[in-house]
Every structure is written in structure tokens, then in C-alpha cells.
Design a protein around this motif. Structure first.
Motif, PDB file in Angstrom:
ATOM      1  N   LEU A 222     -16.770  11.408 -11.803  1.00  0.00           N
ATOM      2  CA  LEU A 222     -16.083  10.296 -12.445  1.00  0.00           C
ATOM      3  C   LEU A 222     -14.595  10.299 -12.129  1.00  0.00           C
ATOM      4  CD1 LEU A 222     -17.713  10.297 -16.007  1.00  0.00           C
ATOM      5  CD2 LEU A 222     -18.504   9.192 -13.909  1.00  0.00           C
ATOM      6  N   VAL A 223     -14.092   9.114 -11.803  1.00  0.00           N
ATOM      7  CA  VAL A 223     -12.651   8.946 -11.576  1.00  0.00           C
ATOM      8  C   VAL A 223     -12.168   7.795 -12.455  1.00  0.00           C
ATOM      9  CG1 VAL A 223     -12.805   9.735  -9.182  1.00  0.00           C
ATOM     10  CG2 VAL A 223     -12.974   7.307  -9.688  1.00  0.00           C
ATOM     11  N   GLN A 224     -10.811   7.562 -12.429  1.00  0.00           N
ATOM     12  CA  GLN A 224     -10.194   6.531 -13.253  1.00  0.00           C
ATOM     13  C   GLN A 224     -10.191   6.929 -14.728  1.00  0.00           C
ATOM     14  OE1 GLN A 224      -8.467   3.886 -12.485  1.00  0.00           O
ATOM     15  NE2 GLN A 224      -8.803   3.830 -10.288  1.00  0.00           N
TER      16      GLN A 224
ATOM     17  N   ILE B 178     -13.318   7.279 -17.507  1.00  0.00           N
ATOM     18  CA  ILE B 178     -13.751   8.602 -17.961  1.00  0.00           C
ATOM     19  C   ILE B 178     -13.660   8.697 -19.487  1.00  0.00           C
ATOM     20  CG2 ILE B 178     -13.213  11.070 -17.903  1.00  0.00           C
ATOM     21  CD1 ILE B 178     -12.028  10.535 -15.032  1.00  0.00           C
TER      22      ILE B 178
END
Lengths: 222, 220
Positions: free
Chosen positions: B65-67, B71
Motif C-alpha cells: 500500500l502507498v499514499q 493507507i
């Protein structure tokens, strides 16, 4: 009194444009109050309508919603343009956050004294960092997530059209994104939105800059 | 391989700190991999682990997961801190977005050539634009939304503690927020997080700014 949402913003795209797009794709009619004077803005402040003294403001369902992302998520969920499954939701959110980051770079250009290097940066970031992600995600699938239209698809369309206004052949090496764009623009509500006379706002110009600077009493450079 | 949650970030607060706070309040254990060199960052990029070539990165539930906001929303929902319905959720999101705007101002201070003037601006915004909202929301209620602990409460604790590090008396005229803070830090997981030796990171110093600039090759 009508139950239609009412959106309050300057007379231009800015942070409100994604919200206009989403309401349009959801086929939700809305009214607009365009803020062209400082007095209008101060009245909103004095009425306590702006939680953090900022626009966008969207009045809907008896609430005064602010903060672009909170508004987008609310509308997406309400009108079935988000996902139920947490894993799909996080995919939609990751894609959406990337697109809003990219669109934000374009959005602040009118407020930049020397836009040329910024434009170059936007073009290379778009082609190296962002577009490859969506090109890959659309290799096969018709929509970005879960086989159905979502907030992420709406933002991708909005973003790619905005990019093409600045860099006409930016999608040259991204055929999947280009086809996706073609499919999306055939959706009746979107097709109508792209015609003259719709609520879609034009690219920001000197007039828009003056509008924002005056209403917010800004000192440039930011 | 374990099902551990793994965080990839610099050895400092930045955008990852809110995520560390949320996992802590949710009582979810996690491991950390610190990016100390540009090579480590490039390895993550070349391994295709960073969707937009950016950190934070959180490995959880088989996903990368990014951002930060994506998240935080994922974790808040998973661990029951995101409201019981859509209306609660939008309130939580509005409060959270405001708090993250305010914390972002503090976050970029180490990279600012004239931090003193900026800090004054931040303190002013905190006291005129943000705190009155939360003071009002906590006049009566124990938590910000829906009578239960949510992402918004976690971010408010984090934010007010960070501001007090810079401006000790900043909550002087905000007694409801001060009481709220007092209640929150008695929660055992939070209490432990505030002790030395926890995964909480210190305020950013010279070293932190240098590390970030080097890893990302930023031109200031």
C-alpha cells in the motif's frame, strides 16, 4: 427548497472540478454558487458555513461538506462509485490519490511565476511515474478496479484530458489509457459534460487567477 | 513468511508517523525498514514495490500500500476506527483532512530556509482556523465523531502533541482539547507509545532533513 447539492467555489476548475466531474458521472444535478467577490466569501465565513474557512464547499444531504477528498469519497460511496470490498477500496484510493497529486501540480501552475520548468516536470512525471501505472492496470480490464466504473476512472479521465490540453500527444505511448479515454467519453453524461454549455469549467487563465487572488486576499508568490 | 505488517520509510516522522500512530492505537504490531541510503530507495523502485515511486509503503494483507491517506483509510476501516455509517465517515474524513493539512505544514518546516516565520504562521492557523473546530466538537462529547474512538481522534492527539513540542502553551485557550488529550494519553497503547523505546519517532532534526534530501536527491 430543492434537495439538489449546491457547490460553492470560484468561477473555475481548481479543486472543485473533480467534484463537478463526479457528480456529473453519477448523474446528480447540482447548482453552483460562483464566488466572484470577497464579500461573498466573507459572508460564508460569517455564516459559519466553512469548517476550516476554505472552499470547496458542497451542501448536500443537510450537511456542509468541505475538504475535497472527504467530499469525493462521500459522493463516490453514496452513488456506488466506490467499492464495498476493502481491498478494492484501497486500490481505488491509491489510484485516486496519485491522480489528484498529478492534477494538483497542474492546478497551481497559474499561481507560479515561472511555469515553464514546472510544466516540463509535470510532463516527465506524468509519462514516467503515473501513466505507466494506469497503462498496466488497463491492459485487459475495461475499468481500473473491480470491473466497474469508480471514482478512480473518473479522475483518470479528468486528468488525461487536462494533460492533453497542455501536451496534446502525451498519450501517444499509452494506447490502453487512450482507449479507456475513448470508452469513457462515450458515456452519455460525460459526452454531454464535454459539450459547450455544460458546467465543466475552462482551463485556468489570468481571469481565474485574479478571481482567486481577490476573493482570498492572497499575496503572490504563494 | 510472517503476516507482519512492514513499514518502509525514513528513520523519522514525516508522512509515516500518522500511520505508526494508527497501528499503535489499533494495537497492531509492525516491523520497520528504514531507508538510509539512496540505494535502498532505488532497490524498492526497481523491485516494483512503489506504485508511484514514493514512500510511505506499508506491506499488509499481501498488498503493497502507498499514499498516506489510502493507507490510513484502509487501516481505520479494518480496525474499526472509521465510523458506523457514511455520515460518520464523512465527518471523520473532514476532521482528518484538516488535521493532516495542519501537520503537513509542520512536516515541511525542516526544509524551509526561514522556519521561525513559518512556525508563527502555523501557530496562528492552528489557533484561529483549526483548534476552534475541535474545541467545539469536544464540548460535551468524549470523542470527535459518533461517540467512539476514530482515526480523527488519533490524528488530533498526534497533531496537538506535535504542536506543543514547538509552542508549549498553544492549547492554553482550548480546554476541551486539552482534556481530550489527557484522556487519550491514558489509553494504555498510547501511553506506551509515548514512553522512550517505543516506535514513536522524535521531532525532525538536521539529520532527518539531510537523509530525505539525499535519498530523493531533492534540490531545495
Amino acid at each position: 427548497m430543492s434537495e439538489k447539492p449546491v457547490v460553492y467555489y470560484f468561477n473555475g476548475r481548481g479543486k472543485m472540478e473533480s467534484i463537478r466531474w463526479l457528480l456529473t458521472v453519477a448523474e446528480v444535478e447540482f447548482d453552483e454558487v460562483l464566488l466572484t467577490t470577497r464579500e461573498q466569501y466573507e459572508k460564508l465565513l460569517d455564516d459559519g458555513a466553512l469548517m476550516f474557512q476554505q472552499v470547496p464547499l458542497v451542501e448536500m444531504d443537510g450537511m456542509k461538506l468541505i475538504q475535497t477528498k472527504a467530499i469525493l469519497n462521500y459522493i463516490a460511496e453514496k452513488y456506488n462509485l466506490h467499492a464495498k470490498d476493502p481491498k478494492e477500496r484501497v486500490m481505488i484510493n491509491m489510484y485516486s490519490e496519485g491522480l489528484t497529486d498529478l492534477m494538483e501540480m497542474i492546478m497551481i501552475l497559474p499561481f507560479t511565476p515561472d511555469p515553464k520548468p514546472k510544466l516540463d516536470n509535470i510532463q516527465s512525471k506524468a509519462k514516467e511515474r503515473y501513466l505507466p501505472v494506469y497503462e498496466k492496470a488497463l491492459t485487459g480490464p475495461v475499468y481500473l478496479v473491480g470491473g466497474k466504473l469508480s471514482l478512480a476512472d473518473v479522475l483518470l479521465l479528468e486528468c488525461t484530458l487536462m494533460l492533453e490540453e497542455k501536451f496534446p500527444d502525451i498519450l501517444k505511448d499509452f494506447p490502453n489509457v487512450k482507449s479507456f479515454q475513448g470508452r469513457m467519453t462515450q458515456i452519455p453524461a460525460i459526452s454531454r459534460f464535454l459539450q459547450p454549455g455544460s458546467k465543466r469549467k475552462p482551463p485556468p487563465d489570468e481571469k481565474y487567477l485574479k478571481n482567486v487572488v481577490e476573493v482570498l486576499n492572497l499575496k503572490l508568490p504563494l | 513468511m510472517g503476516e507482519r505488517v512492514v513499514l518502509h520509510y525514513f528513520n523519522g516522522r514525516g508522512k509515516m508517523e500518522s500511520i505508526r500512530w494508527l497501528l499503535t492505537v489499533a494495537e497492531v504490531e509492525f516491523d520497520e525498514k528504514f531507508l538510509d541510503t539512496r540505494e535502498e530507495y532505488l532497490k524498492l523502485v526497481n523491485d516494483g514495490k512503489l506504485m508511484f515511486q514514493q514512500v510511505p509503503l506499508v506491506e499488509i494483507d499481501g498488498m503493497k500500500l502507498v499514499q498516506t491517506k489510502a493507507i490510513l483509510n484502509y487501516l481505520a476501516e479494518k480496525y474499526n476506527m472509521h465510523g458506523k455509517d457514511l455520515k460518520d465517515r464523512v465527518m471523520i474524513n473532514m476532521y482528518s483532512e484538516g488535521l493532516m493539512d495542519l501537520m503537513e505544514m509542520l512536516m515541511v518546516l525542516p526544509f524551509n530556509p526561514d522556519p521561525t516565520a513559518k512556525l508563527e504562521e502555523i501557530a496562528k492557523k492552528a489557533k484561529e482556523r483549526y483548534f476552534p473546530v475541535f474545541e467545539k466538537a469536544l464540548t460535551g462529547p468524549v470523542y470527535l465523531v459518533g461517540g467512539k474512538l476514530s482515526l480523527a481522534d488519533v490524528l488530533l492527539v498526534e497533531c496537538t502533541l506535535m504542536l506543543e513540542e514547538k509552542c508549549a502553551g498553544i492549547l492554553k485557550d482550548f480546554s476541551a482539547i486539552k482534556s481530550f488529550q489527557g484522556r487519550m494519553i491514558q489509553i494504555p497503547a498510547i501511553n506506551r507509545f509515548l514512553q522512550p523505546g517505543s516506535k514513536r519517532k522524535p521531532p525532525p532534526g538536521e539529520n532527518y532533513a539531510k537523509a530525505v534530501i539525499e535519498v530523493f536527491q531533492i534540490k531545495i
